[in-house]
Design a protein around this motif. Structure first.
Motif, PDB file in Angstrom:
ATOM      1  N   LYS A   4      -0.646 -12.420  -1.973  1.00 35.05           N
ATOM      2  CA  LYS A   4      -0.885 -12.764  -3.385  1.00 35.05           C
ATOM      3  C   LYS A   4      -0.467 -14.213  -3.657  1.00 35.05           C
ATOM      4  CE  LYS A   4      -1.650 -12.148  -7.826  1.00 35.05           C
ATOM      5  NZ  LYS A   4      -0.853 -11.235  -8.642  1.00 35.05           N
ATOM      6  N   CYS A  60       2.307  -7.940   0.939  1.00 32.59           N
ATOM      7  CA  CYS A  60       1.466  -8.032  -0.259  1.00 32.59           C
ATOM      8  C   CYS A  60       1.833  -9.249  -1.110  1.00 32.59           C
ATOM      9  CB  CYS A  60       1.583  -6.754  -1.085  1.00 32.59           C
ATOM     10  SG  CYS A  60       0.868  -5.294  -0.280  1.00 32.59           S
ATOM     11  N   LYS A  61       3.137  -9.516  -1.230  1.00 36.09           N
ATOM     12  CA  LYS A  61       3.574 -10.674  -2.012  1.00 36.09           C
ATOM     13  C   LYS A  61       3.132 -11.978  -1.343  1.00 36.09           C
ATOM     14  CE  LYS A  61       7.593  -8.449  -4.149  1.00 36.09           C
ATOM     15  NZ  LYS A  61       9.076  -8.368  -4.183  1.00 36.09           N
ATOM     16  N   MET A  63      -2.454  -0.826   4.499  1.00 35.16           N
ATOM     17  CA  MET A  63      -1.677  -2.047   4.298  1.00 35.16           C
ATOM     18  C   MET A  63      -0.439  -2.061   5.198  1.00 35.16           C
ATOM     19  SD  MET A  63      -3.494  -3.664   2.162  1.00 35.16           S
ATOM     20  CE  MET A  63      -4.869  -3.246   1.081  1.00 35.16           C
ATOM     21  N   LEU A 118      -8.649  -6.861   6.431  1.00 34.05           N
ATOM     22  CA  LEU A 118      -8.926  -6.226   5.140  1.00 34.05           C
ATOM     23  C   LEU A 118     -10.413  -5.946   4.956  1.00 34.05           C
ATOM     24  CD1 LEU A 118      -6.551  -8.289   2.800  1.00 34.05           C
ATOM     25  CD2 LEU A 118      -6.287  -5.885   3.452  1.00 34.05           C
ATOM     26  N   THR A 159      -4.289  -9.758  -4.785  1.00 31.35           N
ATOM     27  CA  THR A 159      -3.593  -8.754  -3.995  1.00 31.35           C
ATOM     28  C   THR A 159      -4.474  -8.371  -2.809  1.00 31.35           C
ATOM     29  OG1 THR A 159      -4.558  -6.872  -5.165  1.00 31.35           O
ATOM     30  CG2 THR A 159      -2.523  -7.827  -6.085  1.00 31.35           C
ATOM     31  N   PRO A 160      -3.895  -7.863  -1.729  1.00 30.04           N
ATOM     32  CA  PRO A 160      -4.730  -7.419  -0.603  1.00 30.04           C
ATOM     33  C   PRO A 160      -5.783  -6.394  -1.011  1.00 30.04           C
ATOM     34  CG  PRO A 160      -2.441  -7.538   0.067  1.00 30.04           C
ATOM     35  CD  PRO A 160      -2.458  -7.758  -1.415  1.00 30.04           C
ATOM     36  N   LEU A 161      -5.423  -5.469  -1.893  1.00 28.39           N
ATOM     37  CA  LEU A 161      -6.380  -4.445  -2.321  1.00 28.39           C
ATOM     38  C   LEU A 161      -7.531  -5.064  -3.098  1.00 28.39           C
ATOM     39  CD1 LEU A 161      -7.116  -1.466  -2.425  1.00 28.39           C
ATOM     40  CD2 LEU A 161      -5.750  -1.269  -4.521  1.00 28.39           C
ATOM     41  N   ALA A 200       0.530  -4.927   7.926  1.00 26.73           N
ATOM     42  CA  ALA A 200       1.825  -5.606   7.826  1.00 26.73           C
ATOM     43  C   ALA A 200       2.620  -5.459   9.119  1.00 26.73           C
ATOM     44  CB  ALA A 200       2.615  -5.045   6.643  1.00 26.73           C
ATOM     45  N   THR A 207       5.758  -3.764   3.867  1.00 24.22           N
ATOM     46  CA  THR A 207       4.481  -3.869   3.165  1.00 24.22           C
ATOM     47  C   THR A 207       4.605  -4.703   1.897  1.00 24.22           C
ATOM     48  OG1 THR A 207       3.888  -1.682   4.001  1.00 24.22           O
ATOM     49  CG2 THR A 207       2.564  -2.550   2.196  1.00 24.22           C
ATOM     50  N   SER A 208       5.721  -4.560   1.191  1.00 21.01           N
ATOM     51  CA  SER A 208       5.918  -5.317  -0.043  1.00 21.01           C
ATOM     52  C   SER A 208       5.912  -6.822   0.229  1.00 21.01           C
ATOM     53  CB  SER A 208       7.237  -4.907  -0.707  1.00 21.01           C
ATOM     54  OG  SER A 208       7.493  -5.710  -1.841  1.00 21.01           O
TER      55      SER A 208
END
Length: 316
Positions: free
Chosen positions: A292, A288-289, A272, A265, A298-300, A276, A284-285
């Protein structure tokens, strides 16, 4: 940039970041960062807390090998997953392609050190590679005696002058580099002999487990994979890791995975989805979860520079 490669922190970036803190913390020449570099070598005569934290505030992957000596104060780095407490007089070796981060340093910490490219190292060492640097050891920390520190500091001063003076030919740097690495190797071998006599079988297995985790983290293998590599049952390995380290095997693999994600990152522009996919998340979902849940960000948000209290390095 090739998206399949992590962009590590190179000597050029190392120099640029240190230059931002040329006059660090207090006035006076004693507390100025003193660094010189060429494309394949960097020598640090003196670096201060802000510079150390700037360079290592987040996990980074090091392109070149580094040898650092704590001149005063203390630091708490995390190198290839393992947290360390390094005091004044400690020497730290970190191999190329390692991950490193500094979580805390004392206000008075100062370091000196030496970093070379793999190419210059091979030219300096030629056919006879010291055992400490032949690739089977990714990092180590050892305490130096006063006479050893004086000798190493003398070599660092010579390396600094040779790097600073453009009139010195490359073979001067090669020979000084070889002397430096062979001296450190002799120190390491002596201490290895002492440690081998006292290190338990379980402690050696734990060290081997951590090495495997660092090597295979991007594949996200199961505990059964590591147990098979170590010729143990998964249950026995899990119990052993917990007893030796106080943390479960899954906690160690999660830490390795989070470090790999943070490096991607911060030091690549990978999407993303690509991160992943490369780390074997189902989508990807889910990726990210997971991030988090483990970090609170969050990754962003992490990529954009947000931090939690636990991620912010500090001087104490």
């Amino acid at each position: 940039m090739n998206h399949k490669e992590i962009r590590p922190v190179s000597l050029e970036q190392f120099w640029s970041l240190l230059a931002q803190h040329e006059n660090d913390d207090t006035a006076g020449s004693r507390d100025r960062n003193v660094v010189v570099m060429r494309p394949d070598v960097a020598v640090i005569r003196h670096a201060m807390p802000k510079a150390v934290l700037t360079l290592f505030s987040q996990p980074i992957r090091l392109r070149e090998m580094r040898v650092i000596i704590i001149k005063r104060g203390w630091a708490e780095p995390v190198i290839n997953l393992l947290p360390r407490r390094c005091e004044a007089g400690d020497l730290i070796f970190v191999s190329s392609n390692s991950t490193a981060q500094v979580s805390r340093v004392s206000p008075e910490v100062a370091i000196e050190g030496f970093s070379v490219s793999d190419e210059l190292f091979r030219l300096a060492i030629a056919a006879f590679v010291p055992k400490a640097f032949d690739g089977h050891v990714r990092d180590f920390c050892l305490h130096t005696e006063p006479q050893e520190r004086r000798f190493l500091s003398g070599l660092i001063r010579l390396l600094y002058r040779a790097t600073l003076d453009a009139n010195h030919e490359t073979h001067v740097l090669r020979n000084l580099s070889a002397a430096f690495f062979w001296y450190v190797n002799n120190m390491w071998e002596k201490r290895q002999q002492d440690e081998t006599r006292v290190q338990t079988h379980d402690a050696r297995l734990f060290t081997d487990f951590i090495s495997l985790v660092n090597e295979h983290v991007r594949r996200r293998p199961t505990i059964s994979f590591y147990a098979s590599k170590l010729c143990l049952s998964p249950r026995y390995l899990s119990t052993l890791i917990k007893q030796v380290s106080g943390k479960s095997a899954k906690q160690w693999t999660d830490e390795a995975l989070l470090t790999a994600i943070r490096v991607d990152l911060k030091h690549t522009d990978k999407a993303m989805k690509q991160i992943a996919d490369e780390l074997n998340f189902p989508n990807t979902s889910f990726f990210c979860k997971y991030f988090k849940r483990m970090t609170g960000l969050t990754p962003l948000a992490y990529r954009n520079g947000e931090t939690t209290a636990a991620q912010t390095p500090e001087t104490v």
